[in-house]
Design a protein around this motif. Structure first.
Motif, PDB file in Angstrom:
ATOM      1  N   SER A   1      12.340  22.999  -7.205  1.00  0.00           N
ATOM      2  CA  SER A   1      12.096  24.166  -8.044  1.00  0.00           C
ATOM      3  C   SER A   1      13.333  25.054  -8.111  1.00  0.00           C
ATOM      4  O   SER A   1      13.616  25.642  -9.148  1.00  0.00           O
ATOM      5  CB  SER A   1      10.915  24.965  -7.511  1.00  0.00           C
TER       6      SER A   1
ATOM      7  N   SER B   1      15.704  23.580 -10.576  1.00  0.00           N
ATOM      8  CA  SER B   1      15.221  23.862 -11.935  1.00  0.00           C
ATOM      9  C   SER B   1      15.517  25.300 -12.341  1.00  0.00           C
ATOM     10  O   SER B   1      15.885  25.566 -13.482  1.00  0.00           O
ATOM     11  CB  SER B   1      13.718  23.609 -12.028  1.00  0.00           C
TER      12      SER B   1
ATOM     13  N   LEU C   1      11.244  23.573 -19.020  1.00  0.00           N
ATOM     14  CA  LEU C   1      11.592  23.444 -17.610  1.00  0.00           C
ATOM     15  C   LEU C   1      10.362  23.294 -16.721  1.00  0.00           C
ATOM     16  O   LEU C   1      10.416  22.627 -15.690  1.00  0.00           O
ATOM     17  CB  LEU C   1      12.447  24.619 -17.159  1.00  0.00           C
TER      18      LEU C   1
ATOM     19  N   ILE D   1       9.615  19.609 -16.975  1.00  0.00           N
ATOM     20  CA  ILE D   1      10.603  18.828 -16.225  1.00  0.00           C
ATOM     21  C   ILE D   1      10.359  18.958 -14.730  1.00  0.00           C
ATOM     22  O   ILE D   1      10.419  17.970 -13.988  1.00  0.00           O
ATOM     23  CB  ILE D   1      12.035  19.264 -16.606  1.00  0.00           C
ATOM     24  N   THR D   2      10.069  20.172 -14.265  1.00  0.00           N
ATOM     25  CA  THR D   2       9.810  20.379 -12.841  1.00  0.00           C
ATOM     26  C   THR D   2       8.582  19.600 -12.390  1.00  0.00           C
ATOM     27  O   THR D   2       8.586  18.991 -11.314  1.00  0.00           O
ATOM     28  CB  THR D   2       9.620  21.876 -12.541  1.00  0.00           C
TER      29      THR D   2
ATOM     30  N   SER E   1      23.987  20.892 -10.522  1.00  0.00           N
ATOM     31  CA  SER E   1      23.572  22.253 -10.886  1.00  0.00           C
ATOM     32  C   SER E   1      24.711  23.243 -10.701  1.00  0.00           C
ATOM     33  O   SER E   1      24.907  24.134 -11.532  1.00  0.00           O
ATOM     34  CB  SER E   1      22.374  22.687 -10.054  1.00  0.00           C
TER      35      SER E   1
END
Length: 83
Positions: free
Chosen positions: A2, A5, A36, A39-40, A63
């Protein structure tokens, strides 16, 4: 996962927000949060199926690179706008 993300959300959101302005930023926020979130959830499903921890470190490294590029792009876009 998380946290990664969230980092990617911030890295994508700020350059697009400066580019689109406050009105477009409202729509952008809604779309990015939905994307998102999906995606998470997909990543967390893969993680529970036994995704190796090496991917976590690769994701964190990528990231960080995306955040650096985002900062450079945001600064460039912001410097071109009239405040």
């Amino acid at each position: 996962m998380s946290g990664i993300s969230l980092i990617l959300f911030i890295a994508v959101y700020y350059p697009l927000y400066y580019w689109l302005g406050p009105k477009g930023g409202q729509t952008l926020k809604l779309v990015l949060v939905a994307v998102l979130f999906a995606i998470t959830m997909a990543i967390n499903t893969l993680w529970s199926d036994g995704l190796p921890t090496d991917y976590l470190w690769h994701g964190l490294g990528i990231s960080c690179l995306v955040v650096f590029a985002s900062y450079q792009l945001s600064a460039y876009i912001f410097s071109r706008t009239d405040v």
